[in-house]
Design an enzyme around this catalytic site. Structure first.
Site, PDB file in Angstrom:
ATOM      1  N   ASP A  45     -20.682 -28.118 120.983  1.00  0.00           N
ATOM      2  CA  ASP A  45     -19.485 -28.329 121.790  1.00  0.00           C
ATOM      3  C   ASP A  45     -19.125 -29.818 121.776  1.00  0.00           C
ATOM      4  O   ASP A  45     -19.789 -30.629 122.428  1.00  0.00           O
ATOM      5  CB  ASP A  45     -19.704 -27.851 123.236  1.00  0.00           C
ATOM      6  CG  ASP A  45     -18.405 -27.839 124.026  1.00  0.00           C
ATOM      7  OD1 ASP A  45     -17.725 -26.799 124.043  1.00  0.00           O
ATOM      8  OD2 ASP A  45     -18.071 -28.878 124.627  1.00  0.00           O
ATOM      9  N   GLU A 101     -16.993 -33.301 122.476  1.00  0.00           N
ATOM     10  CA  GLU A 101     -16.021 -33.962 123.340  1.00  0.00           C
ATOM     11  C   GLU A 101     -15.343 -35.021 122.470  1.00  0.00           C
ATOM     12  O   GLU A 101     -15.980 -35.601 121.580  1.00  0.00           O
ATOM     13  CB  GLU A 101     -16.684 -34.600 124.553  1.00  0.00           C
ATOM     14  CG  GLU A 101     -17.368 -33.603 125.489  1.00  0.00           C
ATOM     15  CD  GLU A 101     -16.451 -32.497 125.986  1.00  0.00           C
ATOM     16  OE1 GLU A 101     -15.240 -32.773 126.205  1.00  0.00           O
ATOM     17  OE2 GLU A 101     -16.937 -31.366 126.150  1.00  0.00           O
ATOM     18  N   ASP A 122     -13.405 -26.668 117.729  1.00  0.00           N
ATOM     19  CA  ASP A 122     -14.430 -27.618 117.288  1.00  0.00           C
ATOM     20  C   ASP A 122     -14.573 -27.659 115.766  1.00  0.00           C
ATOM     21  O   ASP A 122     -14.573 -28.740 115.166  1.00  0.00           O
ATOM     22  CB  ASP A 122     -15.786 -27.264 117.916  1.00  0.00           C
ATOM     23  CG  ASP A 122     -15.750 -27.288 119.426  1.00  0.00           C
ATOM     24  OD1 ASP A 122     -16.167 -28.291 120.024  1.00  0.00           O
ATOM     25  OD2 ASP A 122     -15.299 -26.289 120.028  1.00  0.00           O
ATOM     26  N   HIS A 135     -16.834 -29.902 130.828  1.00  0.00           N
ATOM     27  CA  HIS A 135     -16.379 -30.866 129.811  1.00  0.00           C
ATOM     28  C   HIS A 135     -17.406 -31.947 129.488  1.00  0.00           C
ATOM     29  O   HIS A 135     -17.059 -32.954 128.879  1.00  0.00           O
ATOM     30  CB  HIS A 135     -15.041 -31.498 130.201  1.00  0.00           C
ATOM     31  CG  HIS A 135     -13.938 -30.501 130.375  1.00  0.00           C
ATOM     32  ND1 HIS A 135     -13.462 -29.735 129.342  1.00  0.00           N
ATOM     33  CD2 HIS A 135     -13.247 -30.130 131.473  1.00  0.00           C
ATOM     34  CE1 HIS A 135     -12.517 -28.936 129.786  1.00  0.00           C
ATOM     35  NE2 HIS A 135     -12.368 -29.146 131.087  1.00  0.00           N
ATOM     36  N   ASP A 138     -21.935 -28.068 128.479  1.00  0.00           N
ATOM     37  CA  ASP A 138     -21.198 -26.907 127.975  1.00  0.00           C
ATOM     38  C   ASP A 138     -22.057 -26.109 127.003  1.00  0.00           C
ATOM     39  O   ASP A 138     -22.026 -24.874 126.993  1.00  0.00           O
ATOM     40  CB  ASP A 138     -19.891 -27.338 127.296  1.00  0.00           C
ATOM     41  CG  ASP A 138     -18.807 -27.725 128.303  1.00  0.00           C
ATOM     42  OD1 ASP A 138     -19.022 -27.511 129.516  1.00  0.00           O
ATOM     43  OD2 ASP A 138     -17.760 -28.235 127.875  1.00  0.00           O
TER      44      ASP A 138
END
Length: 266
Positions: free
Chosen positions: A79, A81, A178, A236, A241
């Site tokens: 995941d 960011e 992603d 987030h 996550d």
């Protein structure tokens, strides 16, 4: 193995186990065991289990034992960011790169890869980005570039035995962004190759909708709510996550769901 009505006696014994009184269930199993060798019963039991599990839920037998075997040895939960603002900045750059190695047999986390990444096009994080992700400027300043992080991912994959052709693994993400948009887009911008293992994945939202019959509009929050799970950590946060994704996957697997690739081949 069928009775006079054509119904599978073994299937009834297993799939209806929860509905039968214990004394009747025990007598039925004893009766069948006198008629057929133990080896035959085990083979039929295994076939019934796999057939039921192949349809996702509905395999009460899975709940009685542990859960049906998955198609992969390992799931690699990822995941990202990335840099962001309102309105959105371009190009976005990955600033957090976490991966959890989830054992496909136990659905437990075996290893973690986690690095922050120095953005180069927009090196200064916006207040919006920090508020959303919890990532402050000091967490990305002086960190490796995306190219260096990708090299370390490859080293980690090799160390974990994930590059062995006999080991089946697949990435899992919450959505397609992603690995369909973010990573290939940034790699194209920087002139970097994308490793083949990033080109197939499982979108957890699709898997959840197949298993539960409803689309999780709010992503992890809806999936946790639908499965009566507590949300782990901070929304987030990439690593948090990933932990939520792993927890949801474990719960679905224990309910008998078999995860399958959802992405289309590149």
């Amino acid at each position: 193995v069928s009775d006079a009505s054509g119904c599978s006696m073994i299937a009834v014994l297993h799939t209806g186990a929860a509905k039968f009184p214990q004394n009747l269930l025990s007598r039925s199993r004893q009766a069948v065991s006198h008629l057929f060798p133990v080896g035959v019963l085990k083979v039929f039991s295994s076939i019934v289990s796999r057939k039921l599990a192949s349809h996702g839920f509905g395999a009460s037998m899975a709940a009685m034992s542990s859960f049906p075997p998955q198609r992969y040895h390992y799931f690699l939960v990822l995941d990202f960011e990335a840099t962001c603002d309102k309105p959105q900045i371009h190009p976005q750059e990955i600033i957090e790169f976490p991966i959890l190695k989830l054992n496909g047999r136990t659905m437990e986390i075996e290893s973690t890869f986690h690095m922050y990444v120095q953005p180069v096009v927009h090196p200064q994080l916006t207040p919006f980005c920090t508020e959303l992700t919890g990532i402050i400027q000091g967490m990305v300043d002086g960190q490796p570039s995306l190219q260096q992080v990708l090299e370390r991912v490859d080293e980690w994959m090799a160390k974990e035995g994930l590059l062995d052709p006999s080991v089946k693994s697949i990435f899992v993400t919450c959505g397609d962004w992603d690995l369909k948009v973010m990573l290939p887009g940034q790699c194209q911008y920087l002139g970097l190759p994308v490793a083949d293992y990033f080109k197939q994945w499982i979108n957890l939202k699709k898997a959840y909708s197949f298993a539960m019959g409803s689309w999780p509009k709010n992503g992890l929050l809806d999936m946790n709510k639908g499965l009566n799970l507590q949300h782990i950590g901070r929304p987030h946060s990439g690593i948090d996550d990933c932990k939520n994704i792993a927890n949801i996957m474990k719960t679905l697997a224990h309910r008998g769901f078999i995860f399958k690739q959802t992405s289309k081949p590149f």
